[in-house]
Design a protein around this motif. Structure first.
Motif, PDB file in Angstrom:
ATOM      1  N   VAL A   3      -8.811 -14.168 -19.459  1.00  0.00           N
ATOM      2  CA  VAL A   3     -10.122 -14.448 -19.223  1.00  0.00           C
ATOM      3  C   VAL A   3     -10.904 -13.078 -19.399  1.00  0.00           C
ATOM      4  O   VAL A   3     -11.724 -12.963 -20.035  1.00  0.00           O
ATOM      5  N   VAL A   4     -10.086 -11.917 -18.528  1.00  0.00           N
ATOM      6  CA  VAL A   4     -10.785 -10.599 -18.917  1.00  0.00           C
ATOM      7  C   VAL A   4     -10.953 -10.080 -20.342  1.00  0.00           C
ATOM      8  O   VAL A   4     -11.636  -9.652 -20.722  1.00  0.00           O
ATOM      9  N   MET A   5      -9.516 -10.458 -20.744  1.00  0.00           N
ATOM     10  CA  MET A   5      -9.548  -9.957 -22.258  1.00  0.00           C
ATOM     11  C   MET A   5     -10.506 -10.670 -23.366  1.00  0.00           C
ATOM     12  O   MET A   5     -10.947 -10.032 -24.220  1.00  0.00           O
ATOM     13  N   THR A   6     -10.692 -11.816 -23.014  1.00  0.00           N
ATOM     14  CA  THR A   6     -11.752 -12.779 -23.656  1.00  0.00           C
ATOM     15  C   THR A   6     -13.112 -11.897 -23.340  1.00  0.00           C
ATOM     16  O   THR A   6     -13.845 -12.083 -24.371  1.00  0.00           O
ATOM     17  N   LEU A   7     -13.349 -11.549 -22.264  1.00  0.00           N
ATOM     18  CA  LEU A   7     -14.681 -11.180 -21.905  1.00  0.00           C
ATOM     19  C   LEU A   7     -14.758  -9.893 -22.710  1.00  0.00           C
ATOM     20  O   LEU A   7     -15.891  -9.575 -23.254  1.00  0.00           O
ATOM     21  N   ILE A   8     -13.681  -8.971 -22.714  1.00  0.00           N
ATOM     22  CA  ILE A   8     -13.798  -7.629 -23.403  1.00  0.00           C
ATOM     23  C   ILE A   8     -14.101  -7.820 -25.096  1.00  0.00           C
ATOM     24  O   ILE A   8     -15.007  -7.313 -25.304  1.00  0.00           O
ATOM     25  N   VAL A   9     -13.247  -8.854 -25.529  1.00  0.00           N
ATOM     26  CA  VAL A   9     -13.462  -9.008 -26.763  1.00  0.00           C
ATOM     27  C   VAL A   9     -14.733  -9.304 -27.148  1.00  0.00           C
ATOM     28  O   VAL A   9     -15.395  -9.001 -28.315  1.00  0.00           O
ATOM     29  N   LEU A  10     -15.358 -10.464 -26.521  1.00  0.00           N
ATOM     30  CA  LEU A  10     -16.698 -10.943 -27.052  1.00  0.00           C
ATOM     31  C   LEU A  10     -17.856 -10.008 -26.671  1.00  0.00           C
ATOM     32  O   LEU A  10     -18.595 -10.051 -27.446  1.00  0.00           O
ATOM     33  N   LEU A  46      -5.789 -10.022 -33.689  1.00  0.00           N
ATOM     34  CA  LEU A  46      -4.373  -9.758 -33.684  1.00  0.00           C
ATOM     35  C   LEU A  46      -3.802  -9.478 -32.376  1.00  0.00           C
ATOM     36  O   LEU A  46      -2.871  -9.789 -31.826  1.00  0.00           O
ATOM     37  N   ALA A  47      -4.381  -8.294 -31.805  1.00  0.00           N
ATOM     38  CA  ALA A  47      -4.044  -7.822 -30.403  1.00  0.00           C
ATOM     39  C   ALA A  47      -4.029  -9.017 -29.503  1.00  0.00           C
ATOM     40  O   ALA A  47      -3.099  -9.284 -28.740  1.00  0.00           O
ATOM     41  N   GLN A  48      -4.982 -10.025 -29.359  1.00  0.00           N
ATOM     42  CA  GLN A  48      -5.037 -11.326 -28.604  1.00  0.00           C
ATOM     43  C   GLN A  48      -4.010 -12.166 -28.715  1.00  0.00           C
ATOM     44  O   GLN A  48      -3.300 -12.620 -27.786  1.00  0.00           O
ATOM     45  N   THR A  49      -3.480 -12.162 -30.036  1.00  0.00           N
ATOM     46  CA  THR A  49      -2.467 -13.363 -30.352  1.00  0.00           C
ATOM     47  C   THR A  49      -1.055 -12.743 -29.718  1.00  0.00           C
ATOM     48  O   THR A  49      -0.366 -13.299 -29.177  1.00  0.00           O
ATOM     49  N   THR A  92     -16.769 -20.284 -22.314  1.00  0.00           N
ATOM     50  CA  THR A  92     -15.754 -19.673 -23.298  1.00  0.00           C
ATOM     51  C   THR A  92     -14.820 -18.786 -22.793  1.00  0.00           C
ATOM     52  O   THR A  92     -13.502 -18.774 -23.410  1.00  0.00           O
ATOM     53  N   LEU A  93     -14.860 -18.011 -21.730  1.00  0.00           N
ATOM     54  CA  LEU A  93     -13.804 -17.288 -21.234  1.00  0.00           C
ATOM     55  C   LEU A  93     -12.401 -17.788 -20.978  1.00  0.00           C
ATOM     56  O   LEU A  93     -11.530 -17.432 -20.858  1.00  0.00           O
ATOM     57  N   TRP A  94     -12.565 -19.379 -20.621  1.00  0.00           N
ATOM     58  CA  TRP A  94     -11.488 -20.169 -20.333  1.00  0.00           C
ATOM     59  C   TRP A  94     -11.066 -20.897 -21.606  1.00  0.00           C
ATOM     60  O   TRP A  94      -9.881 -21.176 -21.804  1.00  0.00           O
ATOM     61  N   LEU A  95     -12.201 -21.507 -22.183  1.00  0.00           N
ATOM     62  CA  LEU A  95     -11.668 -22.231 -23.468  1.00  0.00           C
ATOM     63  C   LEU A  95     -10.990 -21.337 -24.571  1.00  0.00           C
ATOM     64  O   LEU A  95     -10.173 -21.970 -25.110  1.00  0.00           O
ATOM     65  N   ALA A  96     -11.521 -20.099 -24.789  1.00  0.00           N
ATOM     66  CA  ALA A  96     -10.573 -19.339 -25.831  1.00  0.00           C
ATOM     67  C   ALA A  96      -9.249 -19.318 -25.569  1.00  0.00           C
ATOM     68  O   ALA A  96      -8.399 -19.370 -26.606  1.00  0.00           O
ATOM     69  N   PRO A  97      -8.898 -18.828 -24.436  1.00  0.00           N
ATOM     70  CA  PRO A  97      -7.359 -18.635 -24.241  1.00  0.00           C
ATOM     71  C   PRO A  97      -6.755 -20.020 -24.192  1.00  0.00           C
ATOM     72  O   PRO A  97      -5.695 -19.918 -24.944  1.00  0.00           O
ATOM     73  N   TYR A  98      -7.379 -21.035 -23.823  1.00  0.00           N
ATOM     74  CA  TYR A  98      -6.744 -22.491 -23.768  1.00  0.00           C
ATOM     75  C   TYR A  98      -6.596 -22.670 -25.457  1.00  0.00           C
ATOM     76  O   TYR A  98      -5.689 -23.281 -25.738  1.00  0.00           O
ATOM     77  N   MET A  99      -7.700 -22.756 -26.155  1.00  0.00           N
ATOM     78  CA  MET A  99      -7.485 -23.024 -27.646  1.00  0.00           C
ATOM     79  C   MET A  99      -6.434 -22.200 -28.441  1.00  0.00           C
ATOM     80  O   MET A  99      -5.651 -22.700 -29.133  1.00  0.00           O
ATOM     81  N   ASN A 100      -6.404 -20.984 -28.166  1.00  0.00           N
ATOM     82  CA  ASN A 100      -5.994 -19.793 -28.890  1.00  0.00           C
ATOM     83  C   ASN A 100      -4.164 -20.428 -28.627  1.00  0.00           C
ATOM     84  O   ASN A 100      -3.420 -20.307 -29.341  1.00  0.00           O
ATOM     85  N   THR A 101      -3.912 -20.591 -27.078  1.00  0.00           N
ATOM     86  CA  THR A 101      -2.366 -20.653 -26.778  1.00  0.00           C
ATOM     87  C   THR A 101      -1.957 -22.165 -27.483  1.00  0.00           C
ATOM     88  O   THR A 101      -1.071 -22.413 -27.633  1.00  0.00           O
ATOM     89  N   SER A 102      -3.082 -22.996 -27.552  1.00  0.00           N
ATOM     90  CA  SER A 102      -2.757 -24.548 -27.940  1.00  0.00           C
ATOM     91  C   SER A 102      -2.314 -24.371 -29.318  1.00  0.00           C
ATOM     92  O   SER A 102      -1.282 -25.077 -29.980  1.00  0.00           O
ATOM     93  N   PHE A 103      -3.274 -23.667 -30.432  1.00  0.00           N
ATOM     94  CA  PHE A 103      -2.999 -23.302 -31.617  1.00  0.00           C
ATOM     95  C   PHE A 103      -1.574 -22.493 -31.883  1.00  0.00           C
ATOM     96  O   PHE A 103      -1.308 -22.707 -33.038  1.00  0.00           O
ATOM     97  N   LEU A 104      -1.404 -21.830 -30.967  1.00  0.00           N
ATOM     98  CA  LEU A 104      -0.048 -20.988 -31.067  1.00  0.00           C
ATOM     99  C   LEU A 104       1.085 -21.798 -30.974  1.00  0.00           C
ATOM    100  O   LEU A 104       2.005 -21.622 -31.788  1.00  0.00           O
ATOM    101  N   ASN A 105       1.130 -22.567 -30.128  1.00  0.00           N
ATOM    102  CA  ASN A 105       1.934 -23.847 -29.879  1.00  0.00           C
ATOM    103  C   ASN A 105       2.096 -24.787 -31.027  1.00  0.00           C
ATOM    104  O   ASN A 105       3.119 -25.236 -31.728  1.00  0.00           O
ATOM    105  N   ALA A 106       0.972 -24.862 -31.781  1.00  0.00           N
ATOM    106  CA  ALA A 106       1.117 -25.848 -33.150  1.00  0.00           C
ATOM    107  C   ALA A 106       1.696 -24.835 -34.088  1.00  0.00           C
ATOM    108  O   ALA A 106       2.328 -25.515 -34.955  1.00  0.00           O
ATOM    109  N   TYR A 107       1.521 -23.693 -34.115  1.00  0.00           N
ATOM    110  CA  TYR A 107       1.912 -22.713 -35.116  1.00  0.00           C
ATOM    111  C   TYR A 107       3.490 -22.932 -34.891  1.00  0.00           C
ATOM    112  O   TYR A 107       4.471 -22.929 -36.011  1.00  0.00           O
TER     113      TYR A 107
END
Length: 235
Positions: free
Chosen positions: A23-30, A79-82, A194-209
């Motif tokens: 969540v903190v990382m998402t805030l910084i990036v945004l 990429l750093a977030q990933t 969005t601070l919670w949705l972004a990590p949720y989405m990114n982790t979900s799509f990582l699992n899909a990958y």
């Protein structure tokens, strides 16, 4: 079989008790991306204001340079977030700022990946909107490939992404649509959600990958050798 429900459920389990840093990382990036967007807007505004002779060319070039720099920085941050989400997926420990900094050390791959993605998506988008969307989905796995295999190279990562998404573009599109309800709630919360949705989405799509990669290897579309580092270190 592509199972988006499982990927999303797994993401929630992976983030359980470990939401704080994502969540903190998402805030910084945004915040950083907002600053870049503001600079880009200011560059465009100056282009419109001063449009006489050679000055127009100077400011126009400046606005384009700011846009390209913004795309490169967005690629680096993405990429750093990933890398952080990879740690969450592979370990039981909590992610830290050191994980994010480690991801930033691959800044060249992130910058080139962001520029390469935008370039080709833009070129296909010139044909029509739908080809641009299709190609954006085809290239969508590139950040995951680059994060898991930092030395593989951008062009090779893009080629692998196209193979991974072959026959699954519709699945990935529907999976993105499945987050639409959450996106609407985020909008109603003035973007705070969005601070919670972004990590949720990114982790979900990582699992899909991960699932797409396993399916590609199981069906001989790809082999483990295909993920070896490139010999050409230029791109």
């Amino acid at each position: 079989m592509f199972d988006r429900i499982t990927y999303k459920e797994t993401a929630r389990m992976q983030l359980r008790g470990r939401w704080a840093f994502p969540v903190v990382m998402t805030l910084i990036v945004l915040v950083l991306l907002s600053l870049i967007k503001t600079l880009n807007h200011l560059g465009g505004a100056r282009t419109e204001t001063v449009a006489a002779g050679s000055w127009y060319i100077v400011y126009r070039g400046s606005a384009l340079a700011i846009s390209l720099i913004g795309v490169a920085i967005a690629g680096i941050l993405g990429l750093a977030q990933t890398h952080v989400y990879l740690r969450l997926a592979r370990t039981d420990g909590k992610a830290t700022f050191d994980d994010f900094l480690h991801g930033l050390s691959f800044w060249l791959s992130g910058a080139l990946g962001g520029l390469w993605f935008v370039l080709w998506t833009f070129l296909w988008g010139l044909l029509f909107v739908i080809p641009g969307i299709v190609k954006a989905i085809a290239y969508s796995q590139m950040p995951f490939v680059l994060a898991e295999y930092p030395d593989i190279g951008v062009r090779k990562a893009m080629h692998i992404s196209k193979l991974l998404t072959r026959g699954h573009k519709g699945d990935l599109f529907v999976m993105r649509l499945s987050f639409l309800g959450w996106a609407i709630l985020c909008a109603l919360s003035c973007g705070i959600g969005t601070l919670w949705l972004a990590p949720y989405m990114n982790t979900s799509f990582l699992n899909a990958y991960f699932a797409l990669k396993n399916m590609a290897i199981a069906t001989n579309v790809l082999s483990p050798a295909d993920f070896a580092p490139r010999e050409d270190k230029t791109v």
